[in-house]
Design a protein around this motif. Structure first.
Motif, short mmCIF file in Angstrom:
data_model
loop_
_atom_site.label_atom_id
_atom_site.label_comp_id
_atom_site.label_asym_id
_atom_site.label_seq_id
_atom_site.Cartn_x
_atom_site.Cartn_y
_atom_site.Cartn_z
N ARG A 147 -8.90 5.21 2.56
CA ARG A 147 -9.51 4.44 1.47
C ARG A 147 -11.01 4.75 1.34
O ARG A 147 -11.77 4.00 0.72
N HIS B 188 -6.36 -4.89 -1.36
CA HIS B 188 -7.47 -4.74 -0.43
C HIS B 188 -8.66 -5.56 -0.95
O HIS B 188 -8.49 -6.74 -1.17
N GLU C 22 -15.37 0.17 2.61
CA GLU C 22 -13.99 0.11 3.10
C GLU C 22 -13.92 0.12 4.63
O GLU C 22 -12.83 0.24 5.20
N ASP D 231 0.86 -1.18 0.00
CA ASP D 231 0.00 0.00 0.00
C ASP D 231 0.91 1.24 0.00
O ASP D 231 1.55 1.56 1.00
N LEU E 178 -6.02 -8.87 5.19
CA LEU E 178 -7.25 -8.43 4.52
C LEU E 178 -8.39 -8.26 5.52
O LEU E 178 -9.19 -7.32 5.43
#
Ligand SMILES: Cc1cc2nc3c(=O)[nH]c(=O)nc-3n(C[C@H](O)[C@H](O)[C@H](O)COP(=O)(O)OP(=O)(O)OC[C@H]3O[C@@H](n4cnc5c(N)ncnc54)[C@H](O)[C@@H]3O)c2cc1C
Length: 595
Positions: free
Chosen positions: A449, A258, A423, A146, A402
Motif C-alpha cells: 500500500r 483502510h 500507510e 483487500d 484498521l
C-alpha cells in the motif's frame, strides 16, 4: 525460445484466475498461471473493496445475491486476514421510494441474507455522520476485503503446492493441433522473448479481456466491458459500508477501505476494457450523490479517482432476445452479476479449453469451484474441491484490524524506519519485498500500500526508489534484474498523478503540480539531462493565465477562477461542491438496476 510444460494453463491473474489456480493445486493438478502484468492489475485492482452480503442484488438479481451471501461467509473463514468486518447499512432517504424498502427486506429474506431494521437513533449511533433525516435503515453483513491480500495469499498457497504463477507474461497466441490446443505462447516481458507452455488444458480467466483471449484461440466470446468510476476520499467518514436503499445507481455506496472511503460508482458500457479514463463530471456526481447520505463528504477532500471494467457477459440466447448488449455508452446495470462457465468443446468444438466469465470478486472462489468441477472429471481427477474449508495462509490471524499496522509499528518500535508515513510502511518491509523479487515500485504499492495515503506518494516515492538503488548496489545479480530506478519512479508517479488529474481542484491542484515539478526537476524524469527550472514552471505560469476550462464554471462567489494548468489539472476554488452554482450540481437521480 524457452519452453515449459504443465497440465493446465490458466490465463489471467485476477481473483478468478488465482482462485482457479489454487483450486487445481489443492486437487493435485499441476498448473501454470500467466498474467500480462502484475497480478491484480485488471478489474481485481480497480473495484470498491466491498465484500458483498448480496443485499445490493436482493431485489433484481437474486441468483447473484445468493451466491454473494454464501461466499461472504466462506471468505470470512478462509481469508479472514483480508476481510475487515465492518458491517453494512442500507439507508432510505426522504427522497427515496418507501416501496423499495419493502421489496428490499423481502428480497434479502428470500435470498438468505440476514437483515435487521434499525431505528434512526441506532443507525446514527453506528454511523454518526449520517444525514439528519433518514426514513429507515437496515443492517446487513457487508464487509471490506483487500483483493491484493487475497490474490497474494492464493498465489502463495498454490505455489506452495507445486503450481507456478508468472507475472508479465501476456498470452500472444496458441498452438493448435486439430480440435485441441497444444501450447500457449506467452511473451516474457522481462527477458524480451516468447515462451511456449505446452499443456493439456487451457482455462481462460481473463475477465473483461476474455473475449480477446478467446479470439486468439479462435472462439468467440462476447464480453461487455462495464466501466465504473470510483472516487477516493482522504478519510473514512463511515465505520461500515453505507448504501442507498434504492435500485443501484450512480453514487449510492460508500465503502471504508483502510484509511480512506471509496465512493461508487457509474456503470457504463465501453468498447475497450482498457478505457479507464475518468470524467471530472463523474467525480462531481459521485460526491454529490454520496453527500446526500453523509453530508460531510460534500465538503471533504477528494484524493483521487479511478475506474475499472466489469467483466460482464450475456449468453448469445439473451443477446438475441434483447437485441444485443446495452450498447456503447449504455447503462450496464441490467446485466446480471452472476457467472458462466463456457465449455468450448460443446460450444465451439475446441476440445480442451474452458472460459469463466462474469461474476463478482466476492464470488471468485465459487466460480473457480464450478469451473474445476467441470474440468476435473475430463482430466480423470476425482479429488473433490476443498477450497471452501482449507484456510489460506494468514487466515488464522483473524480479521484485518484498521489499527493493525500501527500496533505493528509500536511493537517493533519502528517509527524512525518509516518509508511511507501515510500507510505505515517500514524500510524493512520495502527491503524484504525487493529481496523477495518485487522489482517495480508499482508492485510495491500493491504489495504494501505504499503511496496510497493522503500525500499520494509525495514523500515515499523517492525513498522507495532509493531502496531499489541500495539493493542493486549491494547485489550484482539484483542490479541486472532490477529496472532503472528512475524509470520505476516515473511509472509509479505517473500512476499516482493520473488518478489526481480529474479529481483535484484549487490549492490541492497547485500542491500536486508543485510535487510534480519537484520530482521532475530533481530526478530529471523527462531525461533531458539537465535541471530545467524555467521549462518546469512555464506550464504553471501558462495555467495561471488560462481561461476557465470548458467543463468548469467560475465559482459563484466570484473567487478564484477555474484554471487549466498545462492541460493536466483542471481546478476551481477549494470546497468545490459548496462553491459551485446550484444549477451546475447533480440533483436528479439516474434510474438504475444492478451495480
Ligand atoms: C467499478 C467496479 C466496482 C466493483 N465493485 C465490486 C465490489 O465491491 N465487490 C465485488 O465483489 N466485486 C466488485 N466488482 C467486480 C469485481 O471487481 C470483478 O468481478 C473481479 O475483480 C473480476 O476478476 P477477474 O479475475 O475475473 O478479472 P480481472 O481482475 O480483470 O483479471 C483478468 C486478468 O487477465 C489479465 N489478462 C488480460 N489479457 C491477458 C493476456 N492476453 N494474457 C495474460 N493475461 C491477460 C489481466 O491483466 C487481468 O489481470 C466491481 C467491478 C467494478 C468495475
Amino acid at each position: 525460445m524457452t519452453s515449459l510444460e504443465t497440465q493446465v494453463v490458466v490465463v489471467g491473474g485476477g481473483v478468478t484466475g488465482v482462485a482457479v489456480l489454487r483450486d487445481l493445486a489443492l486437487r493435485g493438478v499441476p498448473a501454470i498461471l500467466v498474467d500480462r502484468s502484475d497480478f491484480g492489475t485488471g478489474t481485481s485492482g480497480r473495484w470498491h473493496g466491498l465484500l458483498h452480503s448480496g443485499a445490493r442484488y436482493a431485489v433484481r438479481d437474486q441468483e447473484s445475491a445468493r451466491e454473494c451471501i454464501q461466499e461472504n461467509t466462506v471468505l470470512r473463514r478462509i481469508a479472514a486476514h483480508t476481510v475487515e468486518d465492518v458491517g453494512g447499512m442500507f439507508v432510505l432517504l426522504p427522497s427515496d421510494d418507501p416501496a423499495y424498502a419493502k421489496q428490499f427486506t423481502a428480497g434479502c429474506e428470500q435470498s438468505g441474507i440476514p437483515v435487521e431494521e434499525l431505528t434512526a437513533a441506532e443507525a446514527r449511533q453506528r454511523e454518526p455522520l449520517l444525514a439528519d433525516r433518514i426514513e429507515a435503515a437496515f443492517a446487513v453483513p457487508d464487509g471490506g476485503i483487500d483483493s491484493w491480500g487475497l490474490i497474494r495469499s492464493m498465489v502463495a498457497d498454490a505455489e506452495a503446492r507445486g503450481c507456478l504463477a508468472l507475472q508479465r507474461h501476456p498470452v500472444v497466441g496458441f498452438e493448435r493441433d486439430g480440435d485441441r490446443l497444444t501450447a500457449v505462447r506467452v511473451h516474457d516481458k522481462a527477458a524480451g522473448e516468447d515462451r511456449l507452455i505446452g499443456c493439456q488444458w487451457v482455462v481462460n480467466a481473463a475477465g473483461a479481456w476474455a473475449g480477446r483471449v478467446g479470439e486468439l484461440a479462435g472462439v468467440p466470446i462476447h464480453m461487455i466491458a462495464g466501466k465504473g468510476v470510483m472516487v477516493v476520499m482522504a478519510s473514512r467518514y463511515v465505520r461500515g459500508v453505507v448504501n442507498a436503499c434504492r435500485k443501484p445507481a450512480d453514487g449510492d455506496i460508500i465503502v471504508p477501505q483502510h484509511e480512506v472511503a471509496i465512493l461508487g460508482t457509474t456503470s457504463v458500457q465501453v468498447p475497450d476494457p482498457d478505457d479507464i479514463s475518468v470524467d471530472p463530471a463523474d467525480v462531481d456526481r459521485m460526491v454529490d450523490m454520496c453527500a446526500q447520505m453523509v453530508p460531510s463528504i460534500g465538503h471533504g477532500r477528494v484524493l483521487r479517482a479511478f475506474a475499472g471494467s466489469r467483466p460482464l457477459y450475456k449468453p448469445p440466447s439473451q443477446q438475441a432476445q434483447d437485441g444485443g448488449a446495452a450498447g456503447s455508452g449504455g447503462d450496464t446495470r441490467e446485466v446480471s452479476r452472476t457467472f458462466t462457465v463456457l465449455d468450448h468443446a460443446s460450444r465451439d468444438g475446441l476440445a480442451n479449453m474452458f472460459s469463466i466469465v462474469g461474476g463478482k470478486l466476492t464470488t471468485c472462489r465459487q466460480m473457480a469451484e464450478h469451473l474445476v468441477d467441470q474440468l476435473a472429471p475430463r482430466m480423470g481427477v476425482t479429488t473433490p474441491c476443498t477450497t471452501a474449508t482449507e484456510l489460506l495462509p494468514g487466515a488464522d490471524h483473524g480479521y484485518h484490524q484498521l489499527a493493525g499496522p500501527l500496533a505493528r509499528i509500536e511493537a517493533e518500535g519502528a517509527y524512525g524506519e518509516l518509508v511511507c508515513e501515510c500507510e505505515l510502511v517500514t524500510r524493512d518491509q520495502v527491503r524484504d519485498a525487493i529481496a523477495a523479487g518485487v522489482t517495480e515500485l508499482e508492485d510495491l504499492r500493491r504489495a504494501l500500500r505504499l503511496g496510497y495515503g493522503p500525500c499520494q506518494a509525495a514523500f515515499c516515492a523517492w525513498r522507495a526508489a532509493g531502496a531499489l538503488c541500495e539493493h542493486a548496489d549491494a547485489d550484482a545479480d539484483a542490479e541486472a534484474r532490477l529496472p532503472d530506478p528512475r524509470g520505476a519512479l516515473e511509472r509509479f508517479l505517473q500512476e499516482r498523478w493520473r488518478g489526481q488529474v480529474s479529481a483535484v481542484w484549487g490549492d490541492q491542484a497547485r500542491q500536486t503540480l508543485l510535487n510534480q515539478a519537484i520530482y521532475r526537476g530533481i530526478f530529471d524524469l523527462e531525461a533531458t539531462g539537465e535541471y530545467d527550472e524555467a521549462g518546469l514552471f512555464a506550464g504553471l505560469a501558462a495555467g495561471e493565465s488560462a481561461a476557465p476550462g470548458p467543463d468548469r464554471a467560475a465559482p459563484a462567489d466570484g473567487g478564484d477562477p477555474s484554471r487549466r494548468v498545462g492541460d493536466e489539472l483542471v481546478g476551481e476554488s477549494e470546497g468545490r461542491a459548496a462553491s459551485r452554482p446550484a444549477e451546475g450540481r447533480a440533483t436528479s437521480r439516474p434510474a438504475g438496476g444492478t451495480a
